[in-house]
Each structure stands twice: as C-alpha cells, then as structure tokens.
Design a protein around this motif. Structure first.
Motif, PDB file in Angstrom:
ATOM      1  N   ASN A  93      15.324   3.469   3.663  1.00  0.00           N
ATOM      2  CA  ASN A  93      14.641   3.709   2.391  1.00  0.00           C
ATOM      3  C   ASN A  93      14.532   5.193   2.076  1.00  0.00           C
ATOM      4  O   ASN A  93      14.629   5.606   0.919  1.00  0.00           O
ATOM      5  CB  ASN A  93      13.260   3.069   2.400  1.00  0.00           C
ATOM      6  N   ALA A  96      17.590   6.258   0.556  1.00  0.00           N
ATOM      7  CA  ALA A  96      17.956   5.412  -0.599  1.00  0.00           C
ATOM      8  C   ALA A  96      19.203   4.600  -0.315  1.00  0.00           C
ATOM      9  O   ALA A  96      20.022   4.350  -1.201  1.00  0.00           O
ATOM     10  CB  ALA A  96      18.140   6.262  -1.855  1.00  0.00           C
ATOM     11  N   ASN A 169       4.374   1.852 -13.633  1.00  0.00           N
ATOM     12  CA  ASN A 169       5.472   1.388 -12.794  1.00  0.00           C
ATOM     13  C   ASN A 169       6.162   2.528 -12.056  1.00  0.00           C
ATOM     14  O   ASN A 169       7.147   2.296 -11.348  1.00  0.00           O
ATOM     15  CB  ASN A 169       6.513   0.638 -13.641  1.00  0.00           C
ATOM     16  N   THR A 171       5.792   6.655 -10.032  1.00  0.00           N
ATOM     17  CA  THR A 171       4.947   7.499  -9.182  1.00  0.00           C
ATOM     18  C   THR A 171       5.231   8.956  -9.499  1.00  0.00           C
ATOM     19  O   THR A 171       6.404   9.365  -9.573  1.00  0.00           O
ATOM     20  CB  THR A 171       5.225   7.241  -7.689  1.00  0.00           C
ATOM     21  N   CYS A 184      11.044   6.512 -10.035  1.00  0.00           N
ATOM     22  CA  CYS A 184      11.134   5.094 -10.411  1.00  0.00           C
ATOM     23  C   CYS A 184      10.794   4.182  -9.225  1.00  0.00           C
ATOM     24  O   CYS A 184      11.625   3.366  -8.787  1.00  0.00           O
ATOM     25  CB  CYS A 184      12.524   4.779 -10.942  1.00  0.00           C
ATOM     26  N   ARG A 185       9.611   4.319  -8.712  1.00  0.00           N
ATOM     27  CA  ARG A 185       9.124   3.481  -7.612  1.00  0.00           C
ATOM     28  C   ARG A 185       7.608   3.341  -7.729  1.00  0.00           C
ATOM     29  O   ARG A 185       6.922   4.258  -8.175  1.00  0.00           O
ATOM     30  CB  ARG A 185       9.455   4.097  -6.239  1.00  0.00           C
ATOM     31  N   HIS A 189       5.584   1.665  -2.481  1.00  0.00           N
ATOM     32  CA  HIS A 189       6.849   1.994  -1.820  1.00  0.00           C
ATOM     33  C   HIS A 189       6.662   3.178  -0.882  1.00  0.00           C
ATOM     34  O   HIS A 189       7.125   3.160   0.267  1.00  0.00           O
ATOM     35  CB  HIS A 189       7.911   2.313  -2.879  1.00  0.00           C
TER      36      HIS A 189
END
Length: 244
Positions: A93, A96, A169, A171, A184-185, A189
């Motif tokens: 993660n 990515a 939606n 961070t 976009c997480r 996450h």
C-alpha cells in the motif's frame, strides 16, 4: 491494448485458476509464460520482457521481493497475489502497488488489470517496484509514501508528514515545508497504513507525534507548525501512552 504478461506462482492449481480467469475475463492480457519458483522467474522475465507480472508474494526459497530485486533493471508493472499478511499489505500500500488477495476474486482481478492498463496508457513514470524495494530496506519512519491525487500522484517521505486530516472522501496531508496534498483516500487508509510515530487523536485527525509541541489537559495538542488539534476521549489514552 494487449498487455504482455507472465505468471509466477509455486502452486500449479493457482496458476491454472489465474490463467483461466485472465483468458475469460481479461482478454487484453497475453500470457507469455509461467514460472513456479524464483529460479525460473528471473530468466523468464529477462527473456520475455513483460509489461506485467502476476507475482505470488510467498514462495518456497524466497518471495516476490527477491524476484523484484533480481529483475530491478527491467521496468514492468506488478500485480501481487497474496494471502493476507499485514506486513505485506502495508508495504504494498505504501508503494501504491496493485495486489489481489487469495482466493482470487474475479472483480478484484479485473479492477487490478484495468488499473495497470490505465497506467500503461498514461505512460506513467512511476516505478512502484523500485519504491517498494527501497521501502523494505528502510525503517517505517524513513519510507516513501505514494499519494494518489486528482492530478496524478506525489511521492513523499513519511518523516515529512506532520499531520493528516479527513476531508470528506479525501484526506489532506500536511507536510513540513508548509504545503498540503489533497489525497484520494479515506483517512482510515492511512490509519491502517502508518505506524509510529503516527497516532490517531480524533476521528478526523492523525498526527506525527514527532512534531508535537505541547499538550493541554483540556484535550488539545499543539504541533510545531502551530496547528491546534483536538484529542478526543476515544483516542486520548493511546495518545498519552506515547509520551508516558
């Protein structure tokens, strides 16, 4: 577009299942060859020069990261096939990387392949394999983190992150140079991904405790960038334990 790919997995049944799924549901993938171990995988990748490698994480006499190290001079996308391992997932993660949990879910496979197609079509310069290998050699606080943004992606060092704040939606990631990134997480996450010195202090905030300037017993922490963050009762004990 056709994607040239190879499969690396020590289990014959797993290779058969993946091959059949790809043939039926991902016709854009052309399988050039298969390997059942690291010894066979390295020359296969060197010979075929695939654009994509389906790579089992855990194998006898080594693992997927050994394959990446031995083939680091070749650029290819990787979809990792893995049984659940918190260590593996954190590493993947942070870089990515694309991965699928065993047993393989068809929809997850299609999604991962589509992401690779999108990356190849955009001709992204991002080398996830290289960042993953570098991270594995570093302590968590020194590792790099790939942040997907609306414009593309940013690569930052975790030690340069001061705090993270939920924003719907997305961070907001605040950095030591005073800039911030809209990522976009969801905040969760990063809550699952980041280790000490990061700690969640509120449902909307994660902070790097290395940047704490002061704490007030009323329930507010001040960071070195002068940001004042509420420490909610739910997370107060975990926060204070860091400084005990």
């Amino acid at each position: 577009m056709k994607i040239k790919a190879v499969i690396v997995d020590d289990e014959a049944i797993a290779r058969d299942v993946l091959r059949n799924y790809l043939t039926k549901y991902c016709p854009q993938v052309e399988i050039l060859g298969e390997a059942e171990n690291i010894k066979d995988a390295v020359p296969l990748i060197a010979e075929q020069r695939p654009e994509l490698v389906f790579l089992d994480v855990e194998m006898p006499y080594g693992n997927a990261f050994d394959v990446l190290e031995a083939t680091k001079d070749y650029h290819y996308e990787t979809i990792f096939i893995t049984a659940f391992s918190q260590y593996s997932l954190q590493a993947l993660n942070k870089s990515a990387s694309y991965y699928i949990l065993k047993p393989i879910d068809i929809q997850e496979l299609i999604l991962a392949v589509n992401k690779v197609v999108e990356s190849l079509e955009k001709k992204e310069e991002l080398n996830r394999n290289k960042i993953l290998l570098e991270n594995l050699k570093l302590k968590p606080e020194k590792q790099q983190l790939i942040l997907p943004t609306l414009q593309g992606f940013d690569v930052v060092k975790t030690e340069d992150i001061v705090r993270l704040q939920a924003d719907g939606n997305f961070t907001q990631v605040y950095l030591t140079d005073g800039s911030k990134k809209m990522v976009c997480r969801f905040l969760k996450h990063f809550d699952d991904l980041l280790e000490a010195p990061f700690v969640r202090v509120h449902r909307s905030h994660i902070i790097n405790t290395g940047f704490v300037k002061s704490y007030h017993k009323s329930g507010t922490v001040t960071l070195l960038d002068e940001a004042e963050i509420e420490v909610s009762g739910t997370f107060k004990d975990a926060f204070l334990k860091v400084f005990s």
